[in-house]
Design a protein around this motif. Sequence first.
Motif, PDB file in Angstrom:
ATOM      1  N   GLN A   1      -2.206 -12.402  -9.927  1.00  0.00           N
ATOM      2  CA  GLN A   1      -0.264 -12.303 -10.119  1.00  0.00           C
ATOM      3  C   GLN A   1      -0.704 -10.536  -9.547  1.00  0.00           C
ATOM      4  O   GLN A   1       0.148  -9.726  -8.819  1.00  0.00           O
TER       5      GLN A   1
ATOM      6  N   ARG B   1      -2.860  -9.005  -6.580  1.00  0.00           N
ATOM      7  CA  ARG B   1      -2.327  -9.631  -5.279  1.00  0.00           C
ATOM      8  C   ARG B   1      -1.523  -8.344  -4.950  1.00  0.00           C
ATOM      9  O   ARG B   1      -1.337  -7.460  -3.564  1.00  0.00           O
ATOM     10  N   LYS B   2      -0.312  -7.894  -6.090  1.00  0.00           N
ATOM     11  CA  LYS B   2       0.902  -7.330  -5.518  1.00  0.00           C
ATOM     12  C   LYS B   2      -0.106  -5.848  -6.203  1.00  0.00           C
ATOM     13  O   LYS B   2       0.520  -4.876  -4.652  1.00  0.00           O
ATOM     14  N   SER B   3      -0.977  -5.560  -6.221  1.00  0.00           N
ATOM     15  CA  SER B   3      -1.700  -4.001  -6.013  1.00  0.00           C
ATOM     16  C   SER B   3      -2.850  -4.183  -4.931  1.00  0.00           C
ATOM     17  O   SER B   3      -2.560  -2.867  -4.490  1.00  0.00           O
TER      18      SER B   3
ATOM     19  N   ALA C   1      -1.621  -5.779  -2.318  1.00  0.00           N
ATOM     20  CA  ALA C   1      -0.511  -5.626  -1.079  1.00  0.00           C
ATOM     21  C   ALA C   1      -0.071  -4.396  -0.605  1.00  0.00           C
ATOM     22  O   ALA C   1       0.285  -3.972  -0.151  1.00  0.00           O
ATOM     23  N   ILE C   2       0.490  -3.617  -2.007  1.00  0.00           N
ATOM     24  CA  ILE C   2       0.633  -1.847  -1.296  1.00  0.00           C
ATOM     25  C   ILE C   2      -0.663  -0.897  -1.186  1.00  0.00           C
ATOM     26  O   ILE C   2       0.040  -0.491   0.173  1.00  0.00           O
TER      27      ILE C   2
ATOM     28  N   THR D   1      -0.854  -2.060   2.742  1.00  0.00           N
ATOM     29  CA  THR D   1       0.134  -1.437   3.401  1.00  0.00           C
ATOM     30  C   THR D   1       0.289  -0.248   3.797  1.00  0.00           C
ATOM     31  O   THR D   1       0.789  -0.175   5.322  1.00  0.00           O
TER      32      THR D   1
ATOM     33  N   GLY E   1       3.768  -6.042   4.515  1.00  0.00           N
ATOM     34  CA  GLY E   1       3.674  -5.402   3.327  1.00  0.00           C
ATOM     35  C   GLY E   1       4.141  -6.356   2.484  1.00  0.00           C
ATOM     36  O   GLY E   1       3.721  -7.225   1.532  1.00  0.00           O
ATOM     37  N   PHE E   2       5.217  -6.633   2.545  1.00  0.00           N
ATOM     38  CA  PHE E   2       6.519  -7.268   1.542  1.00  0.00           C
ATOM     39  C   PHE E   2       6.216  -9.006   1.517  1.00  0.00           C
ATOM     40  O   PHE E   2       6.430  -9.658   0.504  1.00  0.00           O
TER      41      PHE E   2
ATOM     42  N   TYR F   1       3.491  -8.568  -0.472  1.00  0.00           N
ATOM     43  CA  TYR F   1       3.447  -8.869  -1.840  1.00  0.00           C
ATOM     44  C   TYR F   1       4.252  -9.929  -2.734  1.00  0.00           C
ATOM     45  O   TYR F   1       4.154 -10.166  -3.951  1.00  0.00           O
ATOM     46  N   THR F   2       4.383 -11.089  -1.712  1.00  0.00           N
ATOM     47  CA  THR F   2       5.792 -12.455  -1.996  1.00  0.00           C
ATOM     48  C   THR F   2       5.114 -13.531  -1.776  1.00  0.00           C
ATOM     49  O   THR F   2       5.506 -13.771  -1.243  1.00  0.00           O
ATOM     50  N   SER F   3       3.481 -12.837  -1.506  1.00  0.00           N
ATOM     51  CA  SER F   3       2.488 -14.503  -1.267  1.00  0.00           C
ATOM     52  C   SER F   3       2.172 -15.596  -1.589  1.00  0.00           C
ATOM     53  O   SER F   3       2.669 -16.571  -1.193  1.00  0.00           O
TER      54      SER F   3
END
Length: 199
Positions: A33, A36-38, A40-41, A44, A152-153, A156-158
């Motif tokens: 997780q 994935r978030k890193s 995504a940022i 974006t 991007g959001f 981030y919440t994929s």
Amino acid sequence: MELFFSTFLKMFFIMTPFFVLSVFLTVTTEATQKERKSLAIKVTSSVIIISLILLFFGKNIFDVFGITLDAFRIGAGSLLFLSAVELIQGNKATAKVGDKNILDLAVVPLAIPIAIGPGTIGILLVMGATFENRSSMLMGSLALVCAVLVIGFMLYTSSIIEKIVGKQGLLVISKITGLFLAALSAQIVFTGIKNFLGI
């Protein structure tokens, strides 16, 4: 505000958000997780920087190569139409991870060519060249950034979206996005031909 919303919607669909999301989920299947978030940022940020460069320097590129705006409209619209057809048919190229570090995928291939493909590059150049003054350029840039932030959001919440919609759901939405893209690309080509012929 009309310019803001029209630019926002155009850029949101041109960047094929649901296709980007499905590719993002594919390349991060084994990621945590946090990874994935890193990613995504990073994706974006990369898309915002690349898009703004293309938007602001579109006119200079036309001047250097001596290309007319309408000729580029026709070319960019045609490329975008091909992307739309590939999206509808489900043939659009996907990324392969290989042995790469997950964060190395942010710029290539997730930012370019997945989010910003040849058609998107062309549309950004055309859009930048058509803004008549600083206020319209500022409003257009803001709309573009907002569209990328929404995508991007989504990235981030994929994990949450994947659970709600499922991979098949994403595939269906991608095909619907392709239909919108096809209509948008046809309109861009028609505008270019109309202006070129002086109709």
